[in-house]
Design an enzyme around this catalytic site. Sequence first.
Site, short mmCIF file in Angstrom:
data_model
loop_
_atom_site.label_atom_id
_atom_site.label_comp_id
_atom_site.label_asym_id
_atom_site.label_seq_id
_atom_site.Cartn_x
_atom_site.Cartn_y
_atom_site.Cartn_z
N ILE A 493 0.86 -1.19 0.00
CA ILE A 493 0.00 0.00 0.00
C ILE A 493 0.90 1.24 0.00
CG2 ILE A 493 -1.82 1.24 1.21
CD1 ILE A 493 -2.63 -1.40 2.51
N GLU A 535 2.05 -3.69 5.67
CA GLU A 535 1.09 -3.32 4.64
C GLU A 535 1.33 -4.06 3.33
OE1 GLU A 535 4.36 -0.09 4.54
OE2 GLU A 535 3.40 -1.43 6.00
#
Length: 613
Positions: A493, A535
Amino acid sequence: MKFQNIRLIYLKNIMLFLFFGFVIATITSYIQYSVKYDEVKEKLKDESFFVSNRIKTQIKNYINKIEVSINSIYDNKLFLDYINNTTNYNKNIIEQLFINTMENNKSYFQLRFLDINGIEKIRIDRKDDKVFIVEDSKLQDKSNRYYFKGAVNTKRGEYWYSNVDLNIENKKLEYPIRPTFRVSTKVFHNNQFVGILIVNIELKPLLDNIKDNKQFNIYLIDKDGYFILNPDSKKNWSRYLGTNYKIDFENNKKERNFTNTYLFPLNKYFNNNEGIQLVLKVKNHYLDKIIDSNRNLAYTIGILTLLISIPISLIISVPISKLYIKFEKIYKDNLKYVDLVDKYVISMTVDLNKKIVEVSKALCNISGFAKDELIGNDVSIIRNTKTNNLVCKDLWNNIHEGKVWTGEIENKKKNGKLYWIKTTALPNIENSKILSFSSISEDITDKKIIEKISETDKLTQLYNRIKLDRSLEYEFNRFKRNRAIFSLILIDIDFFKLVNDTFGHQVGDKVLIEVSNILKENCRKIDILGRWGGEEFLIICVNTEILGAQHLAEKLRKKIAKYEFEIVKHKTISLGVSQVNLNDTIESLIKRVDNNLYQAKESGRNQTVTDIY
């Protein structure tokens, strides 16, 4: 006198029993010797069918793999783009596609696309195990070759198969000789015939595998009796090398005394009107060994029967009674053990049509079905329909090949609830024939529940790093063993730290959950999706080449980019994509996909970088 009479009677009984034993021994030996020969013939016949079916399966799988390979090129969007617009750029892409196909199929030594006039437009060759593009100046006119004319006359969607012959280059037989089989199909674009795809396959690996048998000499002949394959290598390819060695079934001029020989047509598999037949001739030493073994067995049985009759005649009363009592006790004890096994061991027997023929009480108890509800039904009655098809396919493939399979299967109870068992399945073989399949299992439901908890990421409910590592190792081993291709997508991300710093970790966690849900909704069921760490997410794309994985990666990137998160509104992801190759280790594959992800982030984020540039 009385003692003498008793002794005389005792001696008479002994002599009578010995004579009876001699008669039984003689009759037994004669029957064994005379009958066993017919059994040997039946056994050899059964074994010939078993060997022929194995060879037919090898040929069928070999040709099916070729057809699938050609079809994958035909259906490839890149190939259709080239047909629609034959620019150098598109041609270079198709040449690379052809090269990848050749690299993944070591038996291919030539892959070509010919236009409607028989002119080679693209040609990839293999020489000395090196794959290369043939220059345009060396492309040839193949319009007069029989394989081009044959392919042109086929219908749309059909495959054309060449003779099983030797490769010819520049109108000369190639040396060293190269056994060759060609498969081609017509290519259409906008309902117009535009050319043919044709692949030349080197048959030596297949033929070498076929001819390796301990019981039979293996021959392949064409419809005129010329040898394609012969245990005497000098007689191979007799039609094409001009040696004219052949089987003359009418006069037996070349091959005499073909006793214990079995013929099986292979027209259905090569489908080229060449009339190829498989000939299995029992090896002399193998046949002699069986006959000698049976003769020795007959003699042994006769002698043993005679020898056994001597002590039996001496100890004919009390010991026999004691033996009977002991045997009865052992029999009853065995019945107890059988009942215990039936009660506590989960077992099942299935016939060749996957119909249940026997189950234990333990299986009935765990499944909730009564015995008469299971017997006669298809085994799918207890199978969970969501069970991984690859697991079931692997199970049936192994036991049909006569191998033992061990693995874990999720089944369903009569009430619909699911349970897990660890199963060992094996074929029941008699006279080289597989008659049925049996399995022995243990209940591991509790273990699987604990395992699932340990393999699930608590926040996202995706697989965690432990599960991903195990799955990656499994798919990598499957690739090394069966060349089952797979690809990886590594996702990060973009600017996720900024979310935590700006909105706090609770919002960051919510973003992770929302991203996880989007990924889960857009992946296939067979894909393995998990949280790689922080992430980062990893997708193992099973049975997927890099172009398919790249397509999925782009789909996910666009979905995330368009999605409006509850608080942060818009986020993007960067993706690295890589496909496993023969030179990889797990570490090198991970490093490559991680480098691709790094490049995607360095190049501005919200991008997908793959191994294809």
